[in-house]
Design a protein around this motif. Structure first.
Motif, mmCIF file in Angstrom:
data_model
loop_
_atom_site.group_PDB
_atom_site.id
_atom_site.type_symbol
_atom_site.label_atom_id
_atom_site.label_comp_id
_atom_site.label_asym_id
_atom_site.label_seq_id
_atom_site.Cartn_x
_atom_site.Cartn_y
_atom_site.Cartn_z
ATOM 1 N N ILE A 81 1.001 -1.345 -0.021
ATOM 2 C CA ILE A 81 -0.035 -0.013 0.253
ATOM 3 C C ILE A 81 0.973 1.212 0.047
ATOM 4 C CG2 ILE A 81 -1.424 1.310 1.342
ATOM 5 C CD1 ILE A 81 -2.933 -1.308 2.438
ATOM 6 N N VAL A 82 1.870 1.369 0.918
ATOM 7 C CA VAL A 82 2.775 2.379 0.889
ATOM 8 C C VAL A 82 3.322 2.691 -0.350
ATOM 9 C CG1 VAL A 82 4.720 3.502 2.157
ATOM 10 C CG2 VAL A 82 2.885 2.626 3.473
ATOM 11 N N MET A 83 4.107 1.768 -0.743
ATOM 12 C CA MET A 83 4.716 1.885 -2.174
ATOM 13 C C MET A 83 3.611 2.349 -3.495
ATOM 14 S SD MET A 83 7.827 1.638 -3.061
ATOM 15 C CE MET A 83 7.943 2.619 -4.652
ATOM 16 N N VAL A 84 2.393 1.906 -3.463
ATOM 17 C CA VAL A 84 1.651 2.233 -4.475
ATOM 18 C C VAL A 84 1.195 3.667 -4.071
ATOM 19 C CG1 VAL A 84 -0.894 2.026 -5.227
ATOM 20 C CG2 VAL A 84 0.520 -0.245 -4.765
ATOM 21 N N ALA A 85 1.241 4.414 -3.040
ATOM 22 C CA ALA A 85 0.961 5.493 -2.574
ATOM 23 C C ALA A 85 1.906 6.296 -2.884
ATOM 24 C CB ALA A 85 0.707 5.822 -1.211
ATOM 25 N N GLY A 88 19.027 -7.857 0.835
ATOM 26 C CA GLY A 88 19.418 -6.499 0.077
ATOM 27 C C GLY A 88 19.384 -6.630 -1.490
ATOM 28 N N ARG A 89 19.599 -8.081 -1.818
ATOM 29 C CA ARG A 89 19.848 -8.216 -3.190
ATOM 30 C C ARG A 89 19.013 -9.424 -3.705
ATOM 31 N NH1 ARG A 89 21.263 -3.636 -5.830
ATOM 32 N NH2 ARG A 89 23.123 -2.739 -5.234
ATOM 33 N N LYS A 90 18.919 -10.520 -2.780
ATOM 34 C CA LYS A 90 18.364 -11.581 -3.330
ATOM 35 C C LYS A 90 16.713 -11.693 -3.476
ATOM 36 C CE LYS A 90 22.425 -14.662 -2.306
ATOM 37 N NZ LYS A 90 22.827 -15.845 -1.513
ATOM 38 N N ILE A 91 16.208 -10.893 -2.588
ATOM 39 C CA ILE A 91 14.703 -10.918 -2.671
ATOM 40 C C ILE A 91 14.259 -10.055 -3.930
ATOM 41 C CG2 ILE A 91 12.554 -10.584 -1.581
ATOM 42 C CD1 ILE A 91 14.123 -11.033 1.017
ATOM 43 N N ILE A 92 14.597 -8.786 -4.032
ATOM 44 C CA ILE A 92 14.215 -8.195 -5.081
ATOM 45 C C ILE A 92 15.385 -6.974 -5.367
ATOM 46 C CG2 ILE A 92 11.799 -8.002 -4.775
ATOM 47 C CD1 ILE A 92 11.944 -5.316 -3.763
ATOM 48 N N ASP A 93 15.489 -6.429 -6.462
ATOM 49 C CA ASP A 93 16.388 -5.241 -6.709
ATOM 50 C C ASP A 93 15.620 -4.032 -6.076
ATOM 51 O OD1 ASP A 93 18.517 -6.987 -7.824
ATOM 52 O OD2 ASP A 93 17.344 -6.864 -9.560
ATOM 53 N N VAL A 141 6.789 -4.408 -1.164
ATOM 54 C CA VAL A 141 7.193 -3.302 -1.856
ATOM 55 C C VAL A 141 7.372 -4.047 -3.200
ATOM 56 C CG1 VAL A 141 9.003 -1.798 -2.346
ATOM 57 C CG2 VAL A 141 7.642 -1.802 -0.207
ATOM 58 N N GLY A 142 8.029 -5.130 -3.464
ATOM 59 C CA GLY A 142 8.731 -5.752 -4.540
ATOM 60 C C GLY A 142 7.316 -6.134 -5.430
ATOM 61 N N ALA A 143 6.349 -6.599 -4.806
ATOM 62 C CA ALA A 143 5.113 -7.010 -5.484
ATOM 63 C C ALA A 143 4.439 -5.920 -6.232
ATOM 64 C CB ALA A 143 4.126 -7.739 -4.434
ATOM 65 N N THR A 144 4.698 -4.661 -6.088
ATOM 66 C CA THR A 144 4.139 -3.731 -6.676
ATOM 67 C C THR A 144 4.576 -3.446 -8.150
ATOM 68 O OG1 THR A 144 5.754 -1.904 -5.883
ATOM 69 C CG2 THR A 144 3.675 -1.990 -4.571
ATOM 70 N N LYS A 145 5.690 -4.133 -8.250
ATOM 71 C CA LYS A 145 6.173 -3.775 -9.627
ATOM 72 C C LYS A 145 5.576 -5.102 -10.633
ATOM 73 C CE LYS A 145 11.072 -2.455 -8.141
ATOM 74 N NZ LYS A 145 12.366 -2.778 -8.127
ATOM 75 N N LYS A 146 5.705 -6.193 -10.273
ATOM 76 C CA LYS A 146 4.939 -7.209 -10.712
ATOM 77 C C LYS A 146 5.389 -8.444 -9.699
ATOM 78 C CE LYS A 146 8.346 -8.061 -14.223
ATOM 79 N NZ LYS A 146 8.761 -8.311 -15.651
ATOM 80 N N LEU A 147 4.604 -9.476 -9.806
ATOM 81 C CA LEU A 147 4.676 -10.432 -8.930
ATOM 82 C C LEU A 147 5.997 -11.537 -9.065
ATOM 83 C CD1 LEU A 147 1.146 -12.094 -8.308
ATOM 84 C CD2 LEU A 147 2.698 -10.895 -6.705
ATOM 85 N N SER A 148 6.424 -11.198 -10.301
ATOM 86 C CA SER A 148 7.668 -11.909 -10.853
ATOM 87 C C SER A 148 8.969 -11.246 -10.433
ATOM 88 C CB SER A 148 7.726 -12.189 -12.421
ATOM 89 O OG SER A 148 7.625 -10.814 -12.984
ATOM 90 N N ALA A 149 8.695 -9.881 -9.703
ATOM 91 C CA ALA A 149 9.769 -9.154 -9.300
ATOM 92 C C ALA A 149 10.317 -9.880 -8.185
ATOM 93 C CB ALA A 149 9.556 -7.744 -9.398
#
Length: 334
Positions: A152-156, A244-249, A290-298
């Motif tokens: 939610i915060v990232m979308v905002a 820091g790196r392996k979950i999402i960029d 936060v990463g899921a706001t890009k796309k789930l595959s992110a």
């Protein structure tokens, strides 16, 4: 020097070792996002985290009292100190195992799982209602809240700054991350140093040096805060890389959003409810949201799955090790 005093000192020393491993094991919680987005250099980030941990420890009274009482019954005899020591040793062992494999598991739940495991084999009462209310429910709710609020915060933020220039926004959010990382560090100290304080108070009570677990001596705050800060400054680079790196960029806006959400939850659960939640669970789930706001595959769900597996295993894993430790240390407490 009496046997009781030696036993109490042994438990407090073990608690300090746990506190130190907690620091380098969970340093990633406070600084991984800031380091990965280059908002802060690694050493500056670690120094900030150490200072924040030291400050935050002084606000963890409610969490310390939850750990020190209400979860298990420990008899006021030397054998009761064996139980506490075994629980702490189980947590230390679990911290080292997960650190070696670079898995950001929960030091908090390792400690509580260790105490419960030792209590079970010692034949002492475990207050399961208190465990469910103060530990298991917050353990489930905090990562769910972290994921949802992170999304939610990232979308905002994306909507508010949709017309901004990326280069300028990144510079601004790098500065903002200095504040969010500091709050994250204070929240980590509030939660994690407080758990060690709770063990110290429990040891003093069981050893007969306090009449109850409601009083926290001032030196316990300072000692736990200092040792946690030193452990944090030592760093935990394996886990920092995982978060820091392996979950999402992560970019600076994502890092700011994740840290803001996670630190807010640490303060809410710790100061508001006195619930010992996991800093690791909270920041990791916020990063995923936060990463899921890009796309789930992110989100690299394979890495995330390994982390969740470590979460599930932490409570019984640390408890099992603590149960074995109890049989080893009990003969020395007679």
């Amino acid at each position: 020097m009496s046997a009781e005093l030696v036993a109490v000192l042994a438990v407090i020393l073990a608690a300090m070792v746990f506190d130190y491993t907690n620091g380098f094991h969970d340093a990633a919680n406070a600084i991984a996002t800031s380091v990965s987005t280059r908002a802060l250099t690694p050493r500056i980030a670690l120094l900030m985290a150490a200072i924040g941990n030291f400050i935050g420890a002084h606000f963890g009274e409610k969490v310390a009292k939850t750990v020190g009482s209400g979860l298990i019954d420990v008899p006021q005899v030397v054998g009761g100190l064996a139980l506490v020591l075994a629980g702490v040793l189980g947590a230390i062992a679990w911290n080292l195992i997960t650190w070696y494999f670079g898995l950001p598991s929960s030091s908090s739940h390792a400690l509580i799982g260790g105490l419960v495991g030792a209590a079970l084999v010692a034949g002492e009462t475990v207050h399961w209602a208190g465990i469910v209310k103060k530990v298991l429910l917050p353990m489930v709710l905090s990562p769910v809240a972290g994921f949802v609020l992170g999304f939610i915060v990232m979308v905002a933020l994306m909507w508010i700054f949709r017309r901004g220039r990326p280069a300028k926004l990144n510079r601004g959010f790098r500065w903002a991350q200095t504040v969010s990382a500091a709050l994250m560090s204070i929240g980590h100290g509030l939660q994690d140093a407080a758990k060690t304080i709770g063990v110290i108070v429990l040891a003093l009570y069981v050893g007969g040096y306090q009449d109850s677990t409601s009083h926290i001596p001032q030196w316990a705050y300072w000692t736990s805060a200092t040792v946690l800060a030193l452990g944090t400054y030592a760093g935990g680079w394996r886990i920092i890389r995982t978060l820091g790196r392996k979950i999402i960029d992560l970019g600076p806006p994502e890092g700011f959003a994740a840290e803001t959400v996670a630190s807010s939850l640490l303060f809410t659960f710790g100061i508001g409810l006195g619930a010992p939640i996991s800093t690791t669970h909270t920041i990791t789930s916020a990063i995923m949201g936060v990463g899921a706001t890009k796309k789930l595959s992110a989100v690299r769900w394979g890495v995330a799955g390994n982390i969740v597996g470590a979460w599930i295993l932490t409570f019984p894993g640390a408890g099992g090790i603590a149960a074995l430790c109890y049989f080893v240390v009990r003969p020395f407490f007679s």
